[in-house]
Design an enzyme around this catalytic site. Structure first.
Site: not given
Length: 291
Positions: A9, A88, A112, A194, A243
């Site tokens: 992203q 991503l 997601r 994250h 992740q």
């Protein structure tokens, strides 16, 4: 050895993928299939939308994924010996090395994006780029802050992104500057990607991942969570679930790929961000764009 790398992203731009759509029938077919799967014409936003439309997470993530995997699909002499993707981009990498089918991966990308968007709306949170401090110092300062704030993206030596609550990130930024950081810059993102604050998104994504077929790849994928090469479908699945709440170990991934024989890093997708990061990680590495 050729390593193909796929951006995450932030690499998006209006007009992305339009040349592929117009020049390759195979690309056009894949874009139109994506419009059907997503239930809206993402190509209209990608090719001629506004920056604001393209910035919506539900659009941004599929748009970058589509640009990357379709560019790889029509590339000349596309023969990866190893692949990796930044956040991503790991899903794009898993299509490129044939672990995931195009349609399945696109559905996962969409799931997601929606799960991350929902997690962002649950709790206001943010991220910040820290420049000019050693990784260990950044980790230490994050641990000293009482609010949730963690190291999220190890992009290259001296460039680390932190993630957490707004108060936690703001306090960490002040401490980083006091410790000698060249910059501690709050990023214009919707949430704490994250980090532990993505736990609800991880749970949502896990359901979708466990219902998706993962195959043995044609080459190893170096995954964000541990910066190690993986070919086993179940291991890849589990690492992909982790992740969202774990840091992106990009520096370590590139270093490991070089240790394992990578000499040429080819970026596949919009922009040249990863080429720049690879050169900062190892000046001797050759970089280029897929053609």
């Amino acid at each position: 050895m050729k390593a193909y790398v796929f951006p995450g992203q932030g690499a998006q731009f209006v007009g992305m993928g339009k040349d592929l759509y117009e020049q390759h029938q195979a690309a056009k077919d894949l874009f139109e299939r994506a419009n059907e799967i997503l239930g809206f014409r993402i190509t209209d936003i990608m090719f001629s939308g506004t920056d604001e439309e393209l910035k919506q997470t539900k659009v941004t993530q599929p748009a970058i994924f589509l640009h990357s995997v379709i560019q790889a699909a029509v590339a000349q002499d596309f023969a990866p010996e190893m692949v990796a993707g930044h956040s991503l981009g790991e899903l794009s990498a898993l299509v490129a090395n044939k672990v995931l089918a195009f349609e399945d991966a696109l559905r996962l990308v969409s799931a997601r994006a929606l799960a991350m968007q929902a997690a962002c709306e649950e709790q206001p949170s943010t991220m910040a780029a820290i420049l000019g401090l050693e990784d260990e110092k950044v980790e230490q300062i994050c641990a000293e802050v009482n609010d949730v704030v963690v190291a999220a993206n190890y992009n290259c030596p001296g460039q680390l992104v932190i993630s957490g609550t707004i108060a936690g990130v703001e306090e960490a930024c002040e401490r980083m500057k006091a410790a000698g950081a060249k910059r501690a810059l709050i990023l214009p993102v919707g949430g704490a990607f994250h980090s532990p604050l993505m736990k609800s998104a991880e749970a949502e994504l896990e359901k979708a991942i466990m219902q998706t077929e993962f195959k043995h790849g044609i080459c190893p994928v170096y995954q964000n969570v541990d910066a190690r090469p993986h070919t086993d479908p179940q291991e890849i699945q589990q690492n992909l679930i982790k992740q969202l709440t774990a840091p992106v170990r990009w520096t370590q991934s590139v270093q490991q790929m070089i240790a394992d024989g990578a000499t040429f890093f080819i970026e596949c997708g919009p922009g040249k961000v990863l080429q720049g990061l690879v050169k900062k990680i190892d000046k001797t590495a050759e970089v280029g764009q897929v053609s």
